[in-house]
Scaffold this motif. Structure first.
Motif, PDB file in Angstrom:
ATOM      1  N   UNK A 207     -18.193 -52.514  13.260  1.00  0.00           N
ATOM      2  CA  UNK A 207     -19.431 -53.276  13.074  1.00  0.00           C
ATOM      3  C   UNK A 207     -19.483 -54.471  14.014  1.00  0.00           C
ATOM      4  N   UNK A 208     -18.413 -55.242  14.080  1.00  0.00           N
ATOM      5  CA  UNK A 208     -18.400 -56.456  14.897  1.00  0.00           C
ATOM      6  C   UNK A 208     -18.489 -56.133  16.381  1.00  0.00           C
TER       7      UNK A 208
ATOM      8  N   UNK B  30     -22.791 -50.056   6.347  1.00  0.00           N
ATOM      9  CA  UNK B  30     -21.756 -49.768   5.365  1.00  0.00           C
ATOM     10  C   UNK B  30     -20.403 -50.244   5.880  1.00  0.00           C
ATOM     11  N   UNK B  31     -19.676 -50.934   5.016  1.00  0.00           N
ATOM     12  CA  UNK B  31     -18.349 -51.428   5.368  1.00  0.00           C
ATOM     13  C   UNK B  31     -17.706 -52.086   4.172  1.00  0.00           C
ATOM     14  N   UNK B  32     -16.498 -52.586   4.369  1.00  0.00           N
ATOM     15  CA  UNK B  32     -15.760 -53.212   3.269  1.00  0.00           C
ATOM     16  C   UNK B  32     -14.686 -54.113   3.865  1.00  0.00           C
ATOM     17  N   UNK B  33     -14.451 -55.247   3.237  1.00  0.00           N
ATOM     18  CA  UNK B  33     -13.433 -56.174   3.733  1.00  0.00           C
ATOM     19  C   UNK B  33     -12.024 -55.601   3.626  1.00  0.00           C
TER      20      UNK B  33
ATOM     21  N   UNK C 119     -22.230 -54.936  16.997  1.00  0.00           N
ATOM     22  CA  UNK C 119     -23.274 -55.950  16.814  1.00  0.00           C
ATOM     23  C   UNK C 119     -23.104 -57.110  17.789  1.00  0.00           C
ATOM     24  N   UNK C 120     -21.848 -57.526  17.997  1.00  0.00           N
ATOM     25  CA  UNK C 120     -21.528 -58.716  18.794  1.00  0.00           C
ATOM     26  C   UNK C 120     -22.319 -59.929  18.286  1.00  0.00           C
ATOM     27  N   UNK C 121     -22.056 -60.320  17.035  1.00  0.00           N
ATOM     28  CA  UNK C 121     -22.813 -61.432  16.441  1.00  0.00           C
ATOM     29  C   UNK C 121     -22.441 -62.776  17.046  1.00  0.00           C
ATOM     30  N   UNK C 122     -23.381 -63.704  16.983  1.00  0.00           N
ATOM     31  CA  UNK C 122     -23.100 -65.086  17.387  1.00  0.00           C
ATOM     32  C   UNK C 122     -22.438 -65.854  16.247  1.00  0.00           C
TER      33      UNK C 122
END
Length: 349
Positions: A75-76, A63-66, A79-82
């Motif tokens: 979230x970022x 769950x989140x929103x810009x 998660x630590x996304x690539x």
């Protein structure tokens, strides 16, 4: 080697769901941001969704929103996304005239929040920003990467702000951030309020006697229409380049709403004059007349070319909407997909 992690904003939308398909097919661990609501909005993901509590899950929803920097940051950082694919937005052009402040907050400032969070994270993240051909507005076609922008709606202005923020963060902070300037791309997963899907969805309702008429606005606008599942591959290709850059993605052809309407009704053997009516409330205060993509750069650097043609797109969408309405599809659309994309994920609706 661990799976790559991708974060998709707008994962419940047309592009987000197809991109999730695409990345999962390539072994990614996919995370998506969804807005909290009182009802589920995951219809486009139902064929994919696995409860993250189950062992081995590859798709996770958060769950989140810009408009919420704190939630995005949480979230970022966790998660630590690539790779981050920012597809979230208030994306309906006509609605942006009615909701300009909200459109700006999400579509423009949301990108600033995202870029700033990534910058402060000190993590090596590659960012894709979903820019739009609407930024070109009244610019002379064909429109390419060097064409001056002339936005004609709050939505287009918001997208243009986001576009320039991506370029500034790329040049100022050396972020790997690319703008994909995508021209119109449609599919059976397109929302029913967008004109192409409105037409094909209404045809199914007319055939089942659930509607008596289809109400539309400006039929003279011309757009460069492609098939959405192909376009998500172009997004991914942009983030696999050695350096970040901006790319125009389209078919290089332009067709009017009237042409889409005529082809769709002819395919379904219906009379346009009998069922279609013009409603002035659907006209925009300022119109964009003609959009045609100049695709030379994307063809050369990304090696990307669309396979689905305009008339094929119409048939694919009508067959899908007829099937969803419990009708027997006419068959041409399914045959086109089976021929051009055998054994590929996007052969399904």
């Amino acid at each position: 080697m661990a799976d790559k992690k991708a974060l998709i904003t707008g994962i419940t939308g047309q592009d987000g769901s197809y991109l999730a398909d695409f990345l999962l097919d390539r072994g990614y661990e996919v995370h998506g941001i969804i807005r909290r609501s009182s009802s589920f909005n995951r219809q486009r993901l139902e064929h994919l969704y696995i409860d993250p509590r189950e062992s081995g899950a590859k798709l996770f929803l958060h769950y989140g929103d810009l408009s919420d920097a704190e939630a995005l940051s949480h979230i970022i950082y966790n998660i630590r996304p690539d790779e981050v694919y920012n597809l979230g937005a208030q994306s309906h052009v006509r609605v942006s005239f009615d909701m300009p402040e909200y459109t700006t907050n999400v579509t423009a400032l949301g990108v600033t929040r995202l870029l700033e969070i990534v910058r402060r994270s000190n993590h090596n993240v590659r960012i894709y920003q979903a820019s739009s051909s609407e930024m070109f507005g009244s610019a002379t076609p064909p429109q390419g990467e060097e064409t001056p922008f002339c936005p004609r709606s709050p939505y287009a202005c918001s997208k243009l702000y986001a576009y320039w923020m991506v370029k500034n963060y790329r040049e100022g902070y050396k972020l790997f951030a690319s703008n994909g300037i995508l021209f119109n791309h449609e599919s059976p997963r397109r929302g029913e309020t967008f004109v192409t899907r409105k037409i094909t969805y209404s045809i199914a309702r007319l055939l089942t006697k659930k509607d008596r008429h289809l109400y539309l606005g400006n039929l003279e606008s011309k757009r460069d229409w492609g098939y959405a599942p192909e376009y998500v591959e172009a997004m991914w290709k942009m983030l696999q380049q050695e350096s970040a850059d901006d790319f125009v993605i389209g078919t290089g052809e332009s067709h009017s709403v009237q042409e889409f309407l005529d082809q769709a009704f002819a395919y379904a053997d219906l009379d346009v004059g009998e069922y279609v009516k013009i409603d002035p409330s659907y006209f925009r205060p300022t119109e964009v007349e003609v959009l045609i993509a100049d695709t030379k750069k994307s063809e050369k650097k990304l090696g990307w070319k669309p396979k689905i043609k305009f008339n094929e797109l119409v048939k694919i969408m009508i067959d899908a909407d007829m099937r969803a309405a419990g009708l027997e599809p006419l068959g041409d659309g399914d045959e086109i997909l089976q021929k051009k994309f055998p054994h590929r994920y996007w052969t399904s609706d």
